[in-house]
Design an enzyme around this catalytic site. Sequence first.
Site, PDB file in Angstrom:
ATOM      1  N   ILE A  83       0.902  -1.160   0.000  1.00 56.45           N
ATOM      2  CA  ILE A  83       0.000   0.000   0.000  1.00 56.45           C
ATOM      3  C   ILE A  83       0.933   1.200   0.000  1.00 56.45           C
ATOM      4  O   ILE A  83       1.847   1.296   0.824  1.00 56.45           O
ATOM      5  CB  ILE A  83      -0.966  -0.003   1.212  1.00 56.45           C
ATOM      6  CG1 ILE A  83      -1.882   1.238   1.176  1.00 56.45           C
ATOM      7  CG2 ILE A  83      -0.242  -0.114   2.540  1.00 56.45           C
ATOM      8  CD1 ILE A  83      -3.017   1.200   2.199  1.00 56.45           C
ATOM      9  N   SER A  84       0.763   2.087  -0.976  1.00 62.36           N
ATOM     10  CA  SER A  84       1.720   3.169  -1.182  1.00 62.36           C
ATOM     11  C   SER A  84       1.763   4.123   0.002  1.00 62.36           C
ATOM     12  O   SER A  84       0.782   4.293   0.737  1.00 62.36           O
ATOM     13  CB  SER A  84       1.367   3.968  -2.446  1.00 62.36           C
ATOM     14  OG  SER A  84       1.610   3.205  -3.602  1.00 62.36           O
TER      15      SER A  84
END
Length: 215
Positions: free
Chosen positions: A63-64
């Site tokens: 997840i960025s």
Amino acid sequence: MEDSYKHKGMRRRLIQKLREKGIMDQSVLQVMEQIPRHVFFEKAFLEHAYQDKAFPIGHGQTISQPFTVAFQTELLKVKAGDKILEIGTGSGYQAAVLVSLGAKVYTIEYQKPLYLKTKEFLPELGYSPFFFYGDGSKGLAAHAPYDKIIVTAGAPTVPTALLSQLVEGGILVIPVGDNEVQKMLRLTKISNKKIEKEVFTDFSFVPLKGESGWK
């Protein structure tokens, strides 16, 4: 889904950090302050949800980092009603941001377990993009053209298929470089023969998989 005062306070502090790092688009900051990022994490990793860092979600994906999400979204110049293709659904967090900004979102994921998980999970939270499983490096020609395309994985080059699937005046935001570091690019399709390229700072994404990505 619990979203307590504590969670909201942590989000406010995160948003303040994003402002300090240079994010200026108020609509992006507002929707990121509303979205409960912690629900995209396993409970055991809750303390990581509002730190400004990327976090593994399995299958070699992450997840960025919140700053990265905000930066890419700001570069896209999202307007309500925009038809946007997202390459790399991942956890679904970026798609939730785009949907919250009023975009009509088509999102494609290369890793089947992630596709199946997020396709079920995200609508339960109230975010309903159109989900697809497949090679995002080829884009999604069946539903083209798009006003905007965002790529959430590092590519060795800009896939020509993506530029061909943009409307005239459309924007592609993509990190391009090697397996370690990429430059963020914003490509604006002035016409079929003219592309305006802007180069931004260094980022580090997981590799784009597929025919036009890293093998």
